[in-house]
Scaffold this motif. Structure first.
Motif, PDB file in Angstrom:
ATOM      1  N   SER A 126     -19.447   0.672  -7.627  1.00 50.48           N
ATOM      2  CA  SER A 126     -17.998   0.794  -7.757  1.00 50.48           C
ATOM      3  C   SER A 126     -17.451   1.234  -6.407  1.00 50.48           C
ATOM      4  N   PHE A 127     -16.260   0.737  -6.075  1.00 49.68           N
ATOM      5  CA  PHE A 127     -15.572   1.188  -4.867  1.00 49.68           C
ATOM      6  C   PHE A 127     -14.501   2.170  -5.281  1.00 49.68           C
ATOM      7  N   LEU A 128     -14.542   3.379  -4.717  1.00 51.62           N
ATOM      8  CA  LEU A 128     -13.528   4.400  -4.993  1.00 51.62           C
ATOM      9  C   LEU A 128     -12.325   4.147  -4.069  1.00 51.62           C
ATOM     10  N   PRO A 129     -11.220   4.885  -4.279  1.00 51.66           N
ATOM     11  CA  PRO A 129      -9.977   4.516  -3.586  1.00 51.66           C
ATOM     12  C   PRO A 129     -10.089   4.293  -2.075  1.00 51.66           C
ATOM     13  N   MET A 166       0.837  -1.207   0.000  1.00 45.11           N
ATOM     14  CA  MET A 166       0.000   0.000   0.000  1.00 45.11           C
ATOM     15  C   MET A 166       0.868   1.253   0.000  1.00 45.11           C
ATOM     16  N   ILE A 167       0.308   2.307  -0.525  1.00 43.87           N
ATOM     17  CA  ILE A 167       1.018   3.584  -0.545  1.00 43.87           C
ATOM     18  C   ILE A 167       1.141   4.070   0.887  1.00 43.87           C
ATOM     19  N   GLN A 175     -14.496 -14.361  -3.872  1.00 45.14           N
ATOM     20  CA  GLN A 175     -14.932 -14.232  -5.261  1.00 45.14           C
ATOM     21  C   GLN A 175     -16.184 -13.354  -5.339  1.00 45.14           C
ATOM     22  N   VAL A 176     -16.406 -12.815  -6.517  1.00 42.99           N
ATOM     23  CA  VAL A 176     -17.603 -12.023  -6.786  1.00 42.99           C
ATOM     24  C   VAL A 176     -18.781 -12.983  -6.965  1.00 42.99           C
ATOM     25  N   ASP A 224     -10.238  -4.040   0.839  1.00 47.03           N
ATOM     26  CA  ASP A 224      -9.028  -4.871   0.820  1.00 47.03           C
ATOM     27  C   ASP A 224      -8.631  -5.308   2.235  1.00 47.03           C
ATOM     28  N   ARG A 242     -11.084  -7.966   3.464  1.00 50.88           N
ATOM     29  CA  ARG A 242     -10.737  -9.194   2.761  1.00 50.88           C
ATOM     30  C   ARG A 242      -9.466  -9.837   3.344  1.00 50.88           C
ATOM     31  N   MET A 292     -12.084   1.158  -1.448  1.00 53.35           N
ATOM     32  CA  MET A 292     -11.283   0.019  -1.894  1.00 53.35           C
ATOM     33  C   MET A 292     -10.287  -0.396  -0.821  1.00 53.35           C
TER      34      MET A 292
END
Lengths: 583, 583
Positions: free
Chosen positions: B45-48, B1-2, B140-141, B55, B58, B51
């Motif tokens: 949609s997941f934006l940054p 990660m950043i 999984q999706v 993550d 998960r 997300m």
């Protein structure tokens, strides 16, 4: 990740038999090594070892995206048809687009790519030039309903891609991100341990102007590449052709009886000259249906895309059409063509004063046919498909040929999607303008297959350390005894403590089975522990890639592997420097 | 990660307005905080920032799976219809199963779950009892074509699940893995910072016998839970009901004129007795169509599933059917029912010698109706939906009620799928036997919504440190000056070096905007740098959860945060111990 992989409990059923429909090495080996299984046509499951590789490939790709400031997101797989109608691709995409209807009869597709949906995501929210540039990326499952899925992960119907999209106010900004992405893609290819070329390419379905493909060099590749040690590389379909036909110099036009000669090879043999001294004719029609005959050096093929560029609407004549025009297949030439026929010739032939060509009459050819004297050329153009040995457009040395697997591609899309989907921003002058966009894709599952295509031998896969399911496999030759198994367990733990990923083959299998499986699965380093060696205080270390073996003291083997591993991670060009241990 | 998130370039458009169709706090806040966007009905949609949270959720789930030896794989989303025909679910699943036809007219579904495909994956390759037990999992999706997608991530059509499947030779082995999984699920809920209960549940579509749901407690939850401080917890639908109706003791049967009385509340008020002293009647038919009247304490509701269990095929009568049988809605009772009517009563009424019931005549009721004397009960059964205040089946104390969001569920499937798909192994005696199977799911996207449901306030989200997009947001009140911005940059770098995820709000926005966004996004710790404080050498630290603020010396703030952060990661029960900084 788990520190030690125990093969005794691991679900990695290896296969002796080669699945009959698996033509490619990557397809065969990923199945045989127990890394994946087919669940349907073009549909695969990844088993634990394959999953580890896939996760590593994905992590490398995402790290390089993060490093250039692209922001990770995720978009739906299921995409509303409305967006594809807006872009005009709902019809244009054809049968490869998987379509689905929901319980309310609304139409969707399973995204093969996400230009529409990301444009819809940012429109109305990305509003000012001050928010630009912006790069977003995701790693997502994609779909393409291939008419004949094959080659395993190379052409599957469900696959994983990393796709990035960038938004810009100016062309300079787009170019900067395009360059950043290209740099990141190069680092990704390097870190995957791939031999690769960045090649100029055609933009296909996506529809942009500037584009480049990142090709892993491999015989199994579907793409033909022309490249040069100077760094030049291009898709053979797209490369400029600089070929050098040779002159068969005769003083005057001469009509030669050539009984039975139909092909260039036959003509060259009959006359005792090289094929490069002959000229090949291809008859066709232009957009208006007018007869147009193209001439290329005898040893080269016509490139269809270039023909279309030179003669808009160009199509080759079929046999019936040739008869209608009074043309003779196998002996066409520029001298004595029907009235009004247009002659277009490859630029390379400008340097050839005297041509060897058909005489427009069965069993006759001309030698000494001189352009400007015996016939007129109305257009010179780049018409040939490039071949190995042609001159490099960049440095002039002979080009080399190769085949490649397209692992990544970068595009400058311009305003193709922002205009279609009405996605605009306010620029510095207060004017509404459509975004300039770029898009950038890496086939994650395909990259995994490309690595195997490059990195395998007769025995199995040879993973680069960066994506191997683990770097080391510790192989006790016997299990359950007092000496070998405890030593193996201690060594595995020691390696794991040093930050190395380790597998231990603790199965009650014969040594031969363990060796075969280790080579098939492709652990970069195998450490074999046997009774005799341990009594002398040594273990055998095997380097999978080179096959080199060396006895190493049990007490120092972990440190030696760790040293090579750290060297690999701190920026050596090749990610696998374990061979240093064997020197 | 950043390491450092710069809000100046981050794509996280926050919204002032509450989207009108967002009913739940999690839905509203994830949209408002710029963490996700709707792309279609039930599609996000997941934006940054979203997300990053996804993550992390998960990763926590996968770490706990790895820790109990489950092996990570991934299976296709697109599943061949043949497998669903084999299990019998292609028809049974109904319209929630998204179906798709490929270009060759073959049928597929988008998997809502993977029992069929994993059973097909291992059959023929998992062959011996020696390979068992085996646990495999994937993230999984998944798809469910909800008739009315709503509540954001709580009921979307495309969502992310972690699903695990286990294979066993014996029930003891299945029970062991089921217990291991339950333990892992508890740790997952804890690490997500959730208040939760593991509740006994019904197995629904999946079809197994032993099952348990992991519920995040939240008012917005769709499930009703009955639980007790003793540790007992159950889905209110499935819990045994131990209620205590009270006796309205009158010496003899008495017919009371009750003009206009139709409901239990009216009856209790008319007679001046508690509702618990009345008895409610519900008329229906059994599987053969015979009249069956059920009786439950007046303050309880009939549980439909229990009614079906007690009286196979039971359905309630509609008004017309009641008339046909000569029944009077609002004054039914056990005395004077039509010939042949069957009386089934809740077990709790066995202890009530004298009932207050309808007289089967409009405007009349009985008091003092005695079972065995004035009417016969042909069956006593558990019929009631449990209510807060009923006795705990485990310890006898009063139960508490709560609502919950189902985040995870574990099932013992037995041989349901292995038999249907003919997946067998060779046991120790050499006999072929179908696997015993378990399956275990966590809704990853739903878990993220559940966290927000529990962790938010008026101002926005309050992320637990374990899943926050970053632990700390550094807020310079001014940017571009000589003092504040460089100090903020240095502090952010210092925190990042200490292994803490940091955001820096380097936007040129007013302080109020920055504060509001920081509270909305929900960083656990905010560090505010202003000119005046810095001149005195201090910064202000704010604890998002409690709102506590404290001035801390600039020189020691990073170390103080790091200390609290390390404490959080080394096993404290609550993942957020930043409040220690404020004591």
């Amino acid at each position: 990740m788990i520190n030690i992989i125990r093969l005794s409990g691991l679900y990695a059923p290896t296969l002796k038999e080669v699945p009959s429909d698996a033509e490619l090495a990557s397809h065969r080996l990923l199945l045989r090594a127990g890394m994946m299984r087919k669940m349907g046509s073009g549909l695969y499951s990844f088993l634990p070892l394959g999953m580890r590789v896939l996760d590593k490939v994905r992590a490398i790709v995402e790290e390089e995206m993060d490093a250039i400031g692209a922001q990770k997101i995720v978009m739906p797989i299921l995409q509303p048809a409305e967006l594809w109608h807006e872009s005009g691709r709902w019809e244009a995409y054809g049968p490869e687009l998987m379509r689905i209807v929901d319980r309310h009869d609304a139409n969707f597709c399973l995204g093969p790519t996400h230009e529409e949906i990301i444009t819809a995501l940012v429109r109305n929210e990305l509003r000012s030039y001050k928010q630009l540039p912006l790069s977003l990326y995701q790693t997502q499952v994609k779909y393409r309903d291939e008419i004949r899925p094959r080659f395993g992960l190379m052409r599957s119907r469900e696959f994983v891609m990393k796709d990035a999209y960038s938004f810009h106010a100016t062309q300079e900004s787009l170019q900067r991100t395009y360059d950043d992405m290209s740099g990141a893609y190069g680092r990704i290819m390097d870190r995957l341990g791939l031999q690769w070329r960045a090649v100029e390419a055609d933009s296909g379905q996506i529809g942009g102007k500037v584009t480049c493909e990142f090709m892993a060099l491999a015989e199994a590749g579907e793409a033909e590449i022309a490249h040069c040690p100077c760094g030049f590389a291009a898709d053979a379909e797209a490369a400029e052709c600089l070929c050098e036909p040779t002159l068969h110099d005769v003083p005057a036009l001469e009509r030669v009886h050539t009984p039975g000669v139909r092909t260039i090879a036959e003509l060259a043999a009959f006359l005792g000259i090289p094929a490069t001294s002959t000229v090949k004719a291809l008859s066709g029609k232009d957009a208006e249906g007018a007869l147009t005959v193209l001439f290329v050096p005898g040893d080269h093929e016509l490139n269809d895309l270039k023909a279309l560029q030179a003669v808009p609407g160009f199509t080759l004549l079929n046999d019936d059409e040739m008869s209608t025009f009074g043309l003779h297949k196998g002996s066409m030439g520029p001298v004595g063509l029907p009235e009004g026929a247009r002659v277009v010739a490859d630029r390379s032939l400008q340097a050839v004063a005297s041509w060897v060509v058909g005489a427009n009459e069965d069993d006759y050819h001309y030698v000494g046919a001189r352009p400007g004297e015996h016939f007129e050329v109305s257009q010179w153009a780049d018409l040939c498909q490039v071949r190995p040995g042609d001159r490099c457009p960049s440095c002039g040395l002979p080009l080399q040929g190769a085949r490649g697997i397209e692992v990544g591609q970068v595009f400058q899309l311009g305003t193709r999607y922002s205009e279609a989907l009405n996605a605009t921003f306010m620029d510095e002058d207060g004017a509404e303008r459509p975004f300039l966009m770029g898009c950038y894709g890496v086939g994650v599952t395909r990259a995994m297959a490309a690595v195997v295509e490059q990195c395998h031998d007769e025995q199995g896969i040879v993973w680069p350390s960066s994506v191997a399911p683990a770097q080391v496999c510790v192989i006790p030759l016997t299990v359950g005894d007092d000496l070998v198994q405890p030593a193996a367990e201690r060594l595995a733990a020691e390696l794991a403590d040093l930050g190395i990923e380790v597998a231990i083959d603790d199965r009650s299998e014969r040594a031969g089975v363990k060796f075969n499986d280790a080579d098939l699965i492709g652990w970069p380093i195998q450490v074999v522990l046997g009774k005799r060696g341990l009594q002398a205080g040594t273990v055998e270390v095997k380097h999978r890639r080179t096959g080199a073996r060396k006895d190493v003291a049990l007490t120092s083997v972990a440190e030696a592997i760790s040293f090579a591993h750290r060297a690999a991670r701190t920026g050596a060009v090749s990610p696998d420097v374990y061979h240093l241990m064997f020197e």
